[in-house]
Design a protein around this motif. Structure first.
Motif, PDB file in Angstrom:
ATOM      1  N   ILE A 189       0.756  -1.342  -0.271  1.00 24.85           N
ATOM      2  CA  ILE A 189       0.232   0.289   0.802  1.00 24.85           C
ATOM      3  C   ILE A 189       0.774   0.640  -0.274  1.00 24.85           C
ATOM      4  O   ILE A 189       2.134   0.763   0.793  1.00 24.85           O
ATOM      5  CB  ILE A 189      -1.024   0.075   1.074  1.00 24.85           C
ATOM      6  CG1 ILE A 189      -1.877  -0.740   1.232  1.00 24.85           C
ATOM      7  CG2 ILE A 189      -2.141   1.287   1.011  1.00 24.85           C
ATOM      8  CD1 ILE A 189      -2.685  -1.622   2.230  1.00 24.85           C
ATOM      9  N   ASP A 247       1.525   3.509   1.283  1.00 21.99           N
ATOM     10  CA  ASP A 247       1.693   4.446   2.491  1.00 21.99           C
ATOM     11  C   ASP A 247       2.197   3.696   3.670  1.00 21.99           C
ATOM     12  O   ASP A 247       1.988   3.091   4.508  1.00 21.99           O
ATOM     13  CB  ASP A 247      -0.144   4.743   3.141  1.00 21.99           C
ATOM     14  CG  ASP A 247      -0.058   6.012   4.210  1.00 21.99           C
ATOM     15  OD1 ASP A 247       0.988   5.506   5.208  1.00 21.99           O
ATOM     16  OD2 ASP A 247      -0.986   6.438   3.940  1.00 21.99           O
ATOM     17  N   PRO A 248       3.837   4.491   4.205  1.00 22.68           N
ATOM     18  CA  PRO A 248       4.401   3.917   4.908  1.00 22.68           C
ATOM     19  C   PRO A 248       4.456   3.578   6.284  1.00 22.68           C
ATOM     20  O   PRO A 248       4.505   3.113   6.522  1.00 22.68           O
ATOM     21  CB  PRO A 248       5.352   4.975   5.165  1.00 22.68           C
ATOM     22  CG  PRO A 248       5.389   6.103   4.129  1.00 22.68           C
ATOM     23  CD  PRO A 248       4.101   6.088   3.204  1.00 22.68           C
ATOM     24  N   ASP A 249       3.085   4.253   6.930  1.00 22.15           N
ATOM     25  CA  ASP A 249       3.174   3.822   8.225  1.00 22.15           C
ATOM     26  C   ASP A 249       1.430   2.138   7.999  1.00 22.15           C
ATOM     27  O   ASP A 249       2.369   1.974   9.243  1.00 22.15           O
ATOM     28  CB  ASP A 249       2.096   4.866   8.425  1.00 22.15           C
ATOM     29  CG  ASP A 249       2.825   6.236   9.128  1.00 22.15           C
ATOM     30  OD1 ASP A 249       4.371   5.926   9.351  1.00 22.15           O
ATOM     31  OD2 ASP A 249       2.419   7.330   8.741  1.00 22.15           O
ATOM     32  N   LEU A 250       1.098   3.220   7.066  1.00 20.49           N
ATOM     33  CA  LEU A 250       0.051   1.711   6.915  1.00 20.49           C
ATOM     34  C   LEU A 250       0.699   0.299   6.279  1.00 20.49           C
ATOM     35  O   LEU A 250       0.973  -0.325   7.018  1.00 20.49           O
ATOM     36  CB  LEU A 250      -1.542   1.579   5.888  1.00 20.49           C
ATOM     37  CG  LEU A 250      -2.020   2.938   6.316  1.00 20.49           C
ATOM     38  CD1 LEU A 250      -3.264   3.063   4.976  1.00 20.49           C
ATOM     39  CD2 LEU A 250      -2.621   2.458   7.698  1.00 20.49           C
ATOM     40  N   GLU A 251       1.319   0.430   5.436  1.00 16.61           N
ATOM     41  CA  GLU A 251       2.235  -0.543   4.779  1.00 16.61           C
ATOM     42  C   GLU A 251       2.971  -0.963   5.518  1.00 16.61           C
ATOM     43  O   GLU A 251       3.443  -2.710   5.958  1.00 16.61           O
ATOM     44  CB  GLU A 251       3.182  -0.262   3.320  1.00 16.61           C
ATOM     45  CG  GLU A 251       4.217  -0.868   3.278  1.00 16.61           C
ATOM     46  CD  GLU A 251       3.552  -2.522   2.973  1.00 16.61           C
ATOM     47  OE1 GLU A 251       2.374  -1.978   2.147  1.00 16.61           O
ATOM     48  OE2 GLU A 251       3.891  -3.429   2.204  1.00 16.61           O
ATOM     49  N   ARG A 252       4.144  -0.381   6.977  1.00 16.23           N
ATOM     50  CA  ARG A 252       4.903  -1.238   8.374  1.00 16.23           C
ATOM     51  C   ARG A 252       4.205  -1.887   8.709  1.00 16.23           C
ATOM     52  O   ARG A 252       4.607  -2.611   9.775  1.00 16.23           O
ATOM     53  CB  ARG A 252       5.937  -0.013   8.165  1.00 16.23           C
ATOM     54  CG  ARG A 252       6.777   0.152   6.687  1.00 16.23           C
ATOM     55  CD  ARG A 252       7.754   1.239   6.838  1.00 16.23           C
ATOM     56  NE  ARG A 252       7.726   2.285   5.944  1.00 16.23           N
ATOM     57  CZ  ARG A 252       8.687   2.485   5.955  1.00 16.23           C
ATOM     58  NH1 ARG A 252       9.807   2.594   6.578  1.00 16.23           N
ATOM     59  NH2 ARG A 252       9.373   2.616   4.188  1.00 16.23           N
TER      60      ARG A 252
END
Lengths: 321, 297, 331
Positions: free
Chosen positions: C264, C266-271
């Motif tokens: 996804i 979006d770095p926050d969601l993806e991680r």
């Protein structure tokens, strides 16, 4: 501590029968030890050619000018013998197609131990053990048995792992990954991204991750550089870049991607026009003819890369979006 | 007509640049190929225009001169005379008519049969392909010279036999080339797109497959012509080809070779004519290959 | 009562004999590219086909159009089995069904002009149409897909990938077909161009009302364009459901893994995302696992999975799943 890779005013041109093509235009950036720099762009953005220049792998009609320092040492256009003490040793590259860097006629064992014996002076016994350990690290099951196989006997995802293991042989300080997961299926891509993340944490090596997929960038990169038509459009830390893109091109790229996590499905926003044709670029800003915010000044004056916030640069006349 | 239609109709159409136009452009930039083409055209015009240039007849015997006489510029015997006191240069031009005609006709025969045979076999594939290509293999395995000797033994010596013999053999390569091309083109998506659009098989072969194999075919044609000329010369040299009073480059070289020591100008003149023609055709072929397939450069 | 289906595929099988012919024997080898697929397609509906390489999605798309022969099963088009028609009858049906390809340039004949390419299907079914009329129709279609009609005499190599795909779409649309199979139509295109083509297909469908079979490995794009989605694995249907169910509430462990594997932007969601990372690679289609083909990589696999291939059973009004252990993901 000096940067691992310091690129200054890199210009890469190709001479073709139709004229000179400027693939990389005055690009400067640095990669710090241990960091992962993501490089995003469409076809023709020059993102791969930057690193082909760095590695001395340009096609015959290509020319690179400027400065590329690896830990302070100038390496651009070095003679091959000297370059070979760095590339493939302290700085390795992996590609979209693993077969470009694997020899189909030699077993994986031969290919791996040869490098270890030449560059690290290992005996054959030690080299074989190191090779098997490395295949274990990249999670190849039954590494002991498979090390004796030929590249074509591995599946696509496994081959990618073998290529990564090959790149790690000399414990490089910089790994250049050019679209490492583009040819893979999503479930296998997830495995390879996990592996790269693990290697990054455990070995502390710097990674240059070249891709067109913003999702891959979001997963792995610490900083992001957005390329368009051979120039840097924007460079920033990964979170601010995704949260509030400051260049119209970055914003357009993010908005034109359908996302699995959105709740309502709206019409996709698009960037009009076509990807850059390096032989017919507009005057002024190169993105101008596709930019929804373009105004008079964009046609007359070429915007320069400038700092807009701490750790953030962009090539755009607009103050903010 | 709606407003939109009117604005659409009023825009001038942009002319496209076909792959053929691109190739022509590349060919014209190749100096060796273009000068070869000019030389070859001059040779063709000279040979076939010979009757209209006011030259003497090829069977005009001049008893004043010795046989195998040296070049005599005053009387206009540029290459001297042949064994029967005839103008060797004129005979060379008339002989060129036969050689070039054999070259072109046999190549055309091989082109037509080879393209149709190869395209059909490659397009239909499977058993039909297997059967058609086995016929090609069998014909291949017949030794060419024995074939010609057999024909002359059965039918006597005649120029038509040369056409038949050469034509019958040279289409085999063409068929193989076209079949290979067809098979690779058949797998391309635009053929599938045509099939999905309900285009008939015949139309797919003629509109989609043949135009896309023409590149290698054109190259092969320019390389077949010199090959056939050489074969004809060889057969005539062996004495199984063109018969007196007609001549071809092969018979002329053959006659001149016998008297090489007393009349070296004869073999030099006839030999160079043959060599220049073959060389220029080969240069044209190379130029075409580079022009049609720029990836190889 | 739902409207009658336009297309009804029943237990379709497409097998390829890939036995290496040797002088003496040789081991027989069959690839079951499509192995017992059943689904309906309603008029005006978009069915997404997702799956990884070797799952048979492209083969299925071509067998539906009878560009490949079926080994068994039926493809019923408005009440008639396409695979039982003779060649001439089938050619007539092709007016109503079309295909768009992955590589836009490879799907256009490089020796023909854009006008000739787009006009070809039109002239096949309307041989009496005058030259001017053909040209007018082609120009109108070019305008409709976002090409400048004055480019009608240009050649494919003079266009970029996105424009070439528009030419392919214009060719597919010229006879106003009732169904188009889109085989990875945006996979070869740049990100910024993908959105243009997806929007164009959706606009055209809205205006002309054709059905789409949208084949792609890109789950985000499929979710965006499809009304229903079918998930394939090694030639078999794992799950088929309406769009919202399959993304919000997938019941098959494979669908769940696929969904969670898509990065996804979006770095926050993806991680932070809790991903299911499957073991290993796809098995070779030459030698698929017994029972359920997914069992070798499945986190829920048990003994029964190795023995019996589960049937595709209803799990909701518009939701079918083929799994012995179907159920929502445990967190």
């Amino acid at each position: 501590m000096p940067a691992i890779l310091d690129v200054r005013n890199l210009n890469t041109t190709f001479s073709t029968p139709e004229g000179t093509v400027r693939a990389v235009n005055d690009v400067s950036f640095a990669i710090e030890p241990g960091e992962t720099l993501g490089i995003v762009g469409e076809s023709g953005s020059g993102k791969s050619q930057i690193f082909m220049s760095v590695m001395g792998l340009l096609a015959k009609n290509g020319r690179a000018e400027g400065s590329v320092r690896f830990k302070g040492k100038e390496i651009l256009n070095l003679p091959v013998e000297e370059l070979n003490t760095i590339r493939g040793v302290k700085m390795s590259m992996i590609f979209q197609d693993p077969m470009t860097s694997l020899n189909p006629y030699l077993t994986v064992r031969r290919q791996m131990t040869e490098v270890l014996e030449v560059h690290r002076g290992m005996s054959e016994q030690v080299a074989l053990k190191t090779a098997i350990d490395l295949l274990d690290i990249v999670q190849i099951p039954e590494a002991k048995r498979r090390v004796h196989m030929y590249p074509h006997e591995f599946s696509g995802g496994m081959r990618q792992r073998v290529m990564i293991a090959m790149a790690l042989l000399c414990e490089p300080e910089l790994l250049i990954a050019d679209e490492p997961t583009t040819a893979l299926d999503v479930t296998v891509q997830a495995q390879i991204l996990d592996l790269l993340g693990k290697l990054k944490r455990e070995t502390g090596m710097a990674i240059a991750l070249i891709t067109h997929d913003l999702g891959v960038i979001a997963r792995l990169a610490d900083r992001v550089m957005v390329m368009y038509a051979g120039e840097i459009m924007e460079r920033a830390d990964v979170r601010p870049l995704f949260k509030s893109p400051q260049h119209p091109y970055t914003q357009g790229l993010l908005r034109s991607m359908p996302r699995l996590d959105e709740h309502r499905i709206n019409r996709l926003q698009t960037i009009g026009g076509q990807p850059p044709n390096l032989q017919h670029l507009p005057e002024g800003c190169r993105f101008r003819d596709r930019c929804p915010y373009a105004f008079d000044r964009c046609a007359i004056e070429k915007p320069l890369l400038r700092q807009v916030a701490d750790g953030r640069v962009k090539t755009c006349h607009l103050e903010s979006l | 007509m709606s407003v939109a239609d009117i604005t659409l109709a009023s825009q001038p159409e942009v002319k496209g640049r076909s792959l053929w136009a691109d190739a022509r452009h590349r060919f014209l930039r190749n100096k060796a190929a273009v000068s070869s083409l000019v030389i070859f055209c001059i040779i063709v015009i000279a040979c076939f225009g010979a009757p209209y240039f006011g030259l003497r007849a090829p069977d005009d015997i001049n008893w004043e001169l010795e046989s195998w006489g040296p070049p005599n510029l005053e009387l206009g015997y540029w290459l001297g005379t042949d064994g029967n006191n005839r103008d060797l240069f004129v005979r060379l031009l008339y002989g060129g008519q036969v050689s070039l005609l054999v070259g072109f006709t046999a190549t055309m025969v091989s082109l037509v049969i080879g393209v149709i045979w190869g395209a059909t076999a490659g397009f239909l594939g499977g058993r039909v392909d297997g059967f058609m290509m086995r016929i090609v293999d069998i014909l291949y395995s017949i030794p060419f010279i024995f074939f010609v000797i057999m024909l002359t033994v059965v039918f006597g010596r005649h120029i038509t036999l040369i056409y038949i013999a050469i034509g019958a053999v040279s289409w085999l390569d063409m068929a193989r080339i076209v079949r290979g091309q067809t098979i690779s083109i058949r797998r391309r998506e635009f053929i599938e797109a045509a099939e999905a659009s309900g285009v008939s098989r015949w139309r797919i072969i003629t509109r989609h497959i043949i135009p896309n194999c023409l590149g290698p075919v054109v190259v092969y044609v320019t390389l077949t012509v010199p090959n056939v000329i050489l074969i004809e010369s060889f057969i005539s040299f062996l004495g199984m080809g063109v018969q007196e009073p007609d001549s071809s480059w092969g018979t002329l070289v053959s006659e001149a070779a016998v008297v090489m020591e007393i009349a070296p100008w004869a073999i030099i003149g006839t030999g160079s004519m043959l060599a220049i023609t073959l060389l220029s055709l080969n240069f044209i072929g190379d130029g075409l290959r580079d022009a049609l397939d720029p990836r190889d450069r | 009562m739902s409207p009658a289906p336009l297309l009804s595929v029943q237990d379709l099988k497409v097998h390829f004999d890939v036995t290496r012919k040797r002088l003496f024997g040789g081991t027989p080898a069959i690839v079951k590219a499509v192995d017992g697929v059943t689904f309906d397609l309603k008029p005006g509906e978009t069915l997404g086909l997702v799956g990884e390489s070797g799952c048979g999605k492209s083969t299925l798309g071509r067998a539906v159009l009878r560009l490949l022969p079926a080994t068994a099963g039926r493809v019923v088009w408005l009440g008639e089995d396409l695979h039982s028609l003779d060649h001439a009858e089938m050619q007539q049906k092709r007016r109503d069904m079309q295909i768009i390809f992955q590589d836009p340039l490879a799907s256009l004949n490089p020796r023909m002009t854009v006008g000739q390419i787009i006009a070809e299907p039109l002239s096949v079914f309307n041989p009496d149409l005058s030259g001017t009329e053909v040209k007018n129709r082609v120009r109108q279609m070019m305008a409709k897909v976002g090409l400048l009609p004055n480019q009608i005499n240009r050649y494919p190599h003079e266009f970029s990938g996105g424009q070439a795909q528009r030419i392919g779409i214009a060719r597919a649309m010229i006879n106003n077909p009732r169904m188009i199979v889109c085989d990875e139509p945006v996979s070869a295109l740049d990100v910024s161009i993908q959105a243009q083509i997806v929007n164009l297909l959706m606009d055209l469908q809205h205006e002309m009302g054709m059905s789409l079979i949208f084949i792609s490995h890109n789950l985000s794009v499929v979710r965006h364009i499809s009304h229903r989605v079918m998930v394939l694995y090694l030639g078999k249907v794992m799950e088929i459901a309406d769009r919202d169910s399959i993304y919000a509430n997938p019941l098959h462990p494979y669908t769940q893994a696929l969904n969670s594997a898509v990065p996804i932007p979006d770095p926050d969601l993806e991680r932070q995302k809790d991903r299911i990372v499957l073991k290993g690679d796809l098995p070779s289609p030459l030698n698929p696992p017994s029972g359920c083909p997914f069992r070798t990589r499945c986190p829920r696999a048990t003994e029964i999975c190795a023995q019996i291939m589960p049937d595709l059973l209803p799990a909701g009004p518009t939701h079918h799943v083929a799994c012995h252990h179907a159920g929502p993901r445990e967190r």
